[in-house]
Design a protein around this motif. Structure first.
Motif, PDB file in Angstrom:
ATOM      1  N   GLU A 191      12.924  16.550  -0.674  1.00 33.23           N
ATOM      2  CA  GLU A 191      13.055  17.162  -2.001  1.00 33.23           C
ATOM      3  C   GLU A 191      11.897  18.112  -2.306  1.00 33.23           C
ATOM      4  OE1 GLU A 191      14.780  18.268  -5.441  1.00 33.23           O
ATOM      5  OE2 GLU A 191      15.676  17.097  -3.803  1.00 33.23           O
ATOM      6  N   ILE A 192      10.704  17.784  -1.819  1.00 32.10           N
ATOM      7  CA  ILE A 192       9.578  18.705  -2.020  1.00 32.10           C
ATOM      8  C   ILE A 192       9.824  20.018  -1.278  1.00 32.10           C
ATOM      9  CG2 ILE A 192       7.138  19.100  -1.514  1.00 32.10           C
ATOM     10  CD1 ILE A 192       6.619  16.195  -2.187  1.00 32.10           C
ATOM     11  N   HIS A 193      10.314  19.932  -0.037  1.00 35.21           N
ATOM     12  CA  HIS A 193      10.674  21.161   0.681  1.00 35.21           C
ATOM     13  C   HIS A 193      11.701  21.957  -0.122  1.00 35.21           C
ATOM     14  CE1 HIS A 193       8.404  20.580   4.341  1.00 35.21           C
ATOM     15  NE2 HIS A 193       8.933  19.392   4.562  1.00 35.21           N
ATOM     16  N   ARG A 194      12.651  21.256  -0.726  1.00 38.47           N
ATOM     17  CA  ARG A 194      13.703  21.932  -1.507  1.00 38.47           C
ATOM     18  C   ARG A 194      13.098  22.619  -2.735  1.00 38.47           C
ATOM     19  NH1 ARG A 194      18.843  20.940  -4.539  1.00 38.47           N
ATOM     20  NH2 ARG A 194      17.976  19.130  -5.557  1.00 38.47           N
ATOM     21  N   GLN A 195      12.208  21.925  -3.422  1.00 35.62           N
ATOM     22  CA  GLN A 195      11.577  22.505  -4.609  1.00 35.62           C
ATOM     23  C   GLN A 195      10.721  23.723  -4.252  1.00 35.62           C
ATOM     24  OE1 GLN A 195      12.099  21.675  -7.813  1.00 35.62           O
ATOM     25  NE2 GLN A 195      13.555  20.111  -7.172  1.00 35.62           N
ATOM     26  N   ARG A 196      10.153  23.721  -3.049  1.00 30.60           N
ATOM     27  CA  ARG A 196       9.333  24.862  -2.608  1.00 30.60           C
ATOM     28  C   ARG A 196      10.181  26.027  -2.092  1.00 30.60           C
ATOM     29  NH1 ARG A 196       5.073  21.530   1.219  1.00 30.60           N
ATOM     30  NH2 ARG A 196       3.444  21.108  -0.312  1.00 30.60           N
ATOM     31  N   GLU A 242       4.667  18.556 -10.869  1.00 31.15           N
ATOM     32  CA  GLU A 242       4.940  19.729 -10.025  1.00 31.15           C
ATOM     33  C   GLU A 242       3.748  20.143  -9.178  1.00 31.15           C
ATOM     34  OE1 GLU A 242       6.712  22.841 -12.326  1.00 31.15           O
ATOM     35  OE2 GLU A 242       8.350  21.565 -13.030  1.00 31.15           O
ATOM     36  N   ASP A 243       2.885  19.161  -8.885  1.00 27.73           N
ATOM     37  CA  ASP A 243       1.799  19.389  -7.924  1.00 27.73           C
ATOM     38  C   ASP A 243       2.337  18.942  -6.561  1.00 27.73           C
ATOM     39  OD1 ASP A 243      -0.452  19.513  -6.381  1.00 27.73           O
ATOM     40  OD2 ASP A 243      -1.757  18.455  -7.786  1.00 27.73           O
ATOM     41  N   TYR A 244       3.117  19.827  -5.946  1.00 32.95           N
ATOM     42  CA  TYR A 244       3.869  19.435  -4.755  1.00 32.95           C
ATOM     43  C   TYR A 244       2.982  19.181  -3.541  1.00 32.95           C
ATOM     44  CZ  TYR A 244       7.865  20.832  -7.581  1.00 32.95           C
ATOM     45  OH  TYR A 244       8.790  20.931  -8.593  1.00 32.95           O
ATOM     46  N   ASP A 245       1.850  19.857  -3.465  1.00 30.71           N
ATOM     47  CA  ASP A 245       0.942  19.611  -2.336  1.00 30.71           C
ATOM     48  C   ASP A 245       0.394  18.182  -2.397  1.00 30.71           C
ATOM     49  OD1 ASP A 245       1.346  22.159  -1.426  1.00 30.71           O
ATOM     50  OD2 ASP A 245      -0.486  22.981  -2.310  1.00 30.71           O
ATOM     51  N   ALA A 246      -0.081  17.774  -3.572  1.00 28.43           N
ATOM     52  CA  ALA A 246      -0.607  16.406  -3.725  1.00 28.43           C
ATOM     53  C   ALA A 246       0.496  15.373  -3.532  1.00 28.43           C
ATOM     54  CB  ALA A 246      -1.257  16.236  -5.093  1.00 28.43           C
ATOM     55  N   ALA A 247       1.691  15.677  -4.037  1.00 28.18           N
ATOM     56  CA  ALA A 247       2.826  14.755  -3.873  1.00 28.18           C
ATOM     57  C   ALA A 247       3.185  14.610  -2.393  1.00 28.18           C
ATOM     58  CB  ALA A 247       4.032  15.264  -4.657  1.00 28.18           C
ATOM     59  N   TYR A 248       3.230  15.742  -1.687  1.00 26.63           N
ATOM     60  CA  TYR A 248       3.584  15.711  -0.259  1.00 26.63           C
ATOM     61  C   TYR A 248       2.566  14.890   0.526  1.00 26.63           C
ATOM     62  CZ  TYR A 248       5.762  17.467   4.008  1.00 26.63           C
ATOM     63  OH  TYR A 248       6.438  17.555   5.195  1.00 26.63           O
ATOM     64  N   ASP A 249       1.295  15.047   0.183  1.00 28.12           N
ATOM     65  CA  ASP A 249       0.230  14.304   0.863  1.00 28.12           C
ATOM     66  C   ASP A 249       0.409  12.798   0.650  1.00 28.12           C
ATOM     67  OD1 ASP A 249      -2.424  14.181   2.248  1.00 28.12           O
ATOM     68  OD2 ASP A 249      -3.041  13.341   0.325  1.00 28.12           O
ATOM     69  N   ALA A 250       0.670  12.388  -0.601  1.00 20.97           N
ATOM     70  CA  ALA A 250       0.825  10.963  -0.899  1.00 20.97           C
ATOM     71  C   ALA A 250       2.069  10.387  -0.230  1.00 20.97           C
ATOM     72  CB  ALA A 250       0.890  10.753  -2.411  1.00 20.97           C
ATOM     73  N   VAL A 298       0.851  -1.189   0.000  1.00 24.12           N
ATOM     74  CA  VAL A 298       0.000   0.000   0.000  1.00 24.12           C
ATOM     75  C   VAL A 298       0.896   1.251   0.000  1.00 24.12           C
ATOM     76  CG1 VAL A 298      -1.726   1.310   1.302  1.00 24.12           C
ATOM     77  CG2 VAL A 298      -1.905  -1.188   1.154  1.00 24.12           C
ATOM     78  N   ALA A 299       1.938   1.224   0.813  1.00 23.47           N
ATOM     79  CA  ALA A 299       2.887   2.347   0.864  1.00 23.47           C
ATOM     80  C   ALA A 299       3.570   2.541  -0.485  1.00 23.47           C
ATOM     81  CB  ALA A 299       3.922   2.104   1.956  1.00 23.47           C
ATOM     82  N   MET A 300       3.929   1.425  -1.139  1.00 22.37           N
ATOM     83  CA  MET A 300       4.597   1.505  -2.447  1.00 22.37           C
ATOM     84  C   MET A 300       3.722   2.240  -3.458  1.00 22.37           C
ATOM     85  SD  MET A 300       5.506  -1.584  -5.085  1.00 22.37           S
ATOM     86  CE  MET A 300       3.756  -1.711  -5.530  1.00 22.37           C
ATOM     87  N   ILE A 301       2.427   1.911  -3.482  1.00 23.92           N
ATOM     88  CA  ILE A 301       1.522   2.548  -4.446  1.00 23.92           C
ATOM     89  C   ILE A 301       1.315   4.017  -4.091  1.00 23.92           C
ATOM     90  CG2 ILE A 301      -0.833   2.539  -5.357  1.00 23.92           C
ATOM     91  CD1 ILE A 301      -0.690  -0.568  -5.030  1.00 23.92           C
ATOM     92  N   LEU A 302       1.206   4.338  -2.803  1.00 24.73           N
ATOM     93  CA  LEU A 302       1.120   5.742  -2.388  1.00 24.73           C
ATOM     94  C   LEU A 302       2.352   6.523  -2.854  1.00 24.73           C
ATOM     95  CD1 LEU A 302      -0.343   5.303   1.196  1.00 24.73           C
ATOM     96  CD2 LEU A 302      -1.404   6.639  -0.638  1.00 24.73           C
ATOM     97  N   ASN A 303       3.516   5.898  -2.765  1.00 18.36           N
ATOM     98  CA  ASN A 303       4.737   6.577  -3.200  1.00 18.36           C
ATOM     99  C   ASN A 303       4.756   6.768  -4.712  1.00 18.36           C
ATOM    100  OD1 ASN A 303       5.907   7.016  -0.678  1.00 18.36           O
ATOM    101  ND2 ASN A 303       6.743   4.951  -0.611  1.00 18.36           N
ATOM    102  N   ARG A 304       4.206   5.805  -5.455  1.00 22.55           N
ATOM    103  CA  ARG A 304       4.118   5.980  -6.913  1.00 22.55           C
ATOM    104  C   ARG A 304       3.171   7.129  -7.260  1.00 22.55           C
ATOM    105  NH1 ARG A 304       4.158  -0.076  -9.736  1.00 22.55           N
ATOM    106  NH2 ARG A 304       6.307  -0.584  -9.147  1.00 22.55           N
ATOM    107  N   ILE A 305       2.083   7.231  -6.503  1.00 19.42           N
ATOM    108  CA  ILE A 305       1.162   8.359  -6.705  1.00 19.42           C
ATOM    109  C   ILE A 305       1.885   9.668  -6.383  1.00 19.42           C
ATOM    110  CG2 ILE A 305      -0.956   9.450  -5.858  1.00 19.42           C
ATOM    111  CD1 ILE A 305      -2.076   6.579  -5.455  1.00 19.42           C
ATOM    112  N   GLY A 306       2.696   9.650  -5.321  1.00 18.49           N
ATOM    113  CA  GLY A 306       3.513  10.821  -4.996  1.00 18.49           C
ATOM    114  C   GLY A 306       4.449  11.187  -6.135  1.00 18.49           C
ATOM    115  N   ASN A 307       5.096  10.178  -6.722  1.00 16.22           N
ATOM    116  CA  ASN A 307       5.997  10.430  -7.854  1.00 16.22           C
ATOM    117  C   ASN A 307       5.248  11.047  -9.036  1.00 16.22           C
ATOM    118  OD1 ASN A 307       8.065   9.266  -6.378  1.00 16.22           O
ATOM    119  ND2 ASN A 307       7.907   7.276  -7.368  1.00 16.22           N
ATOM    120  N   PHE A 308       4.033  10.546  -9.262  1.00 20.37           N
ATOM    121  CA  PHE A 308       3.196  11.069 -10.349  1.00 20.37           C
ATOM    122  C   PHE A 308       2.941  12.564 -10.148  1.00 20.37           C
ATOM    123  CE2 PHE A 308      -1.120  12.280 -11.614  1.00 20.37           C
ATOM    124  CZ  PHE A 308      -1.113  11.984 -12.963  1.00 20.37           C
ATOM    125  N   HIS A 309       2.510  12.942  -8.959  1.00 20.24           N
ATOM    126  CA  HIS A 309       2.209  14.349  -8.694  1.00 20.24           C
ATOM    127  C   HIS A 309       3.485  15.195  -8.687  1.00 20.24           C
ATOM    128  CE1 HIS A 309      -2.027  13.822  -8.079  1.00 20.24           C
ATOM    129  NE2 HIS A 309      -1.858  12.925  -7.125  1.00 20.24           N
TER     130      HIS A 309
END
Length: 551
Positions: A288-293, A252-260, A237-248
């Motif tokens: 990395e999301i913090h860095r991009q922001r 460059e939808d960093y909020d959705a990526a951070y959530d996933a 389940v965590a693996m798929i959440l992380n793939r969804i994070g990678n997708f977002h």
């Protein structure tokens, strides 16, 4: 007769003993105690060889099981795994294959099983072409021996699909993924863990093809199937959440990526050991999301936590530790703290030299980052030495026609530009531009950046016609690629074009460029005064007529 009876009884007893040892090993395997399972299967192997000899199916079975166990020991990133776990796994599997080929028919299902396992072992070392050779053998045998609707055939189809995906044969990968689903729906519901994993793989392919709506829909189906099959707290389940994070993250939808990523991390921290590799990767993604922001302090805090976990897991020196040191250094540089940036990057450089030697591409990357910092600090000779060493390594490893080589040439040209070495700067930027156009295409952002720098270099030396040519070419690409995400860059280039028209006395064209630049600044909530007119450079004087007093 009594001797024959004694021999049969002994053999039967040993066969039972072998089965018991394998059963105990199976229990340990299901409990996740891989080292204890290996001990039991090694005892079973020894007993089988003593009782039946090498060329016997029970001996082959024990070899195959040990191969599988060492595979899991390696792939699970177990801290207790020996360094050669993948080599041991392949050795056991190949011995199992050799025996089964001699004692079984060529199309026996057990031979297909070993081919499938050997394919998985090649994947561990990223040897996908060799893996596919084994998988295709397994597919053929399993289809003939078990039928095209068997789950074993479907499992190999999925494994082969993953390897075809890795070598970018997406059409064949999709074909095999869908073949798995065709079989899967006949045996279990859509809320099955294997269905979830395959849906996730199909989603990745659509993501790579930029078919984002379809990809996201499949990721969501994959997540629901996985959660329904395994519950909220499971590594898959965590693996798929992380793939969804990678997708977002890619979009460059960093909020959705951070959530996933955060949800994935919460699951991993519940079910995996504290310093597990997956936990480290997910935490790094959050950093990395913090860095991009531009949230430098938050990013540094997360990356330092990652570094501490890596040191606890791997010891003092490791490739991943060097990477974290490098990223922390880059983040301090972005924050404007040159001293800390240099400290971390120099530590990364020393470690990368120790681990990889002086001519490794990772060494070149850190040399380049250090060169950039020294260049900003006006230590141009030191920066030039670092950029030159990075260029040498990259040319040796990558050849002369690679974007990283172009990047090093660009950096060296920048130093020449700062030193006032006009011809050397133009030569470096021109060669970087040639490579970028060859590798990236004529309309890539990096091509626009280099064209702008060529314009700036010619402008600095009052070669206005050449500067105008390069600025116009840069502007054409910027309009295509940056209008939405970086309009300020377009305004900057328009300003330079306006200044050249001003110098040439082309007032209508100057006004056109400046007005457009001003509108862009205004639409970006910036003052139009950001249009930097170089009036002093051209000795402009503004004369105002005397005005009458207001009545």
């Amino acid at each position: 007769t009594s001797t024959s009876s004694f021999s049969s009884t002994t053999t039967a007893t040993q066969l039972i003993g072998h089965a018991i040892l394998q059963s105990i090993g199976q229990v340990y395997y299901r409990l996740g105690e891989l080292q204890n399972a290996i001990k039991q299967y090694k005892k079973a192997l020894t007993l089988s060889k003593l009782t039946f000899g090498i060329l016997h199916f029970t001996t082959a079975s024990a070899y195959n099981s040990l191969g599988v166990l060492y595979y899991h020991l390696h792939s699970n990133n177990e801290q207790s795994a020996p360094d050669n776990a993948s080599d041991l796994a392949r050795s056991y599997a190949e011995r199992a294959l050799s025996i089964r080929k001699k004692v079984l028919s060529q199309n026996h299902a057990d031979i297909g099983t070993v081919y499938n396992n050997i394919g998985r072992l090649y994947v561990l070392n990223d040897e996908f072409t060799k893996a596919l050779k084994s998988y295709e053998n397994a597919l053929k045998i399993r289809k003939e021996a078990l039928g095209k609707d068997s789950l074993d055939y479907a499992a190999t189809a999925f494994n082969a699909g993953q390897s075809y995906h890795q070598i970018n044969d997406r059409d064949r990968a999709l074909e095999l993924y869908h073949e798995f689903l065709r079989v899967g729906v006949k045996h279990f519901t859509k809320n099955h863990r294997d269905v979830a994993v395959v849906l996730s793989g199909i989603a990745q392919i659509h993501q790579e093809r930029k078919e984002y709506d379809q990809a996201l829909k499949l990721y969501e189906e994959s997540f629901e199937a996985s959660r329904n099959a395994l519950g909220e707290s499971h590594p898959e389940v965590a693996m798929i959440l992380n793939r969804i994070g990678n997708f977002h993250f890619e979009r460059e939808d960093y909020d959705a990526a951070y959530d996933a990523y955060s949800k994935g991390l919460a699951v991993e921290q519940k079910v995996l050991e504290k310093n597990h590799g997956n936990v480290i990767v997910t935490l790094s993604n959050l950093g990395e999301i913090h860095r991009q922001r531009g949230e430098w302090d938050d990013a540094i805090k997360v990356f330092k936590s990652v570094l501490q976990m890596q040191r606890s897991r791997y010891g003092k020196e490791h490739q991943e530790i060097a990477t974290s040191l490098h990223v922390i250094g880059l983040t301090y540089d972005k924050k404007g703290d040159m001293n800390f940036a240099l400290s971390y990057l120099q530590a990364a450089l020393v470690m990368r030299r120790n681990l990889n030697g002086d001519s490794h591409l990772e060494v070149a990357a850190t040399l380049s980052s250090l060169g950039t910092i020294f260049s900003k600090g006006h230590k141009l000779k030191l920066a030039m030495d670092l950029f030159s060493e990075a260029l040498r390594i990259r040319k040796t490893s990558l050849g002369t026609n690679h974007c990283d080589v172009a990047f090093s040439l660009y950096n060296i040209a920048l130093i020449h530009h700062k030193q006032g070495s006009f011809h050397e700067a133009v030569e470096g930027f021109t060669e970087a531009l040639r490579i970028e156009r060859s590798v990236l295409g004529d309309d890539h952002k990096d091509v626009a950046v280099t064209l702008y720098k060529l314009g700036e270099t010619h402008m600095k030396h009052n070669n206005h016609s050449k500067a105008l040519q390069y600025f116009k070419e840069a502007l054409e690409i910027e309009r295509k690629t940056m209008m939405k995400e970086d309009p300020i860059t377009i305004a900057r280039t328009l300003t330079e074009i306006g200044n050249i028209y001003l110098a040439q006395g082309e007032i209508p064209l100057m006004m056109e460029a400046f007005i457009e630049a001003g509108r862009i600044y205004q639409s970006a909530s910036l003052s139009p005064s950001n249009v930097a007119v170089r009036s002093n450079q051209y000795a402009m004087e503004l004369a105002f007529a005397n005005t009458a007093a207001a009545a």
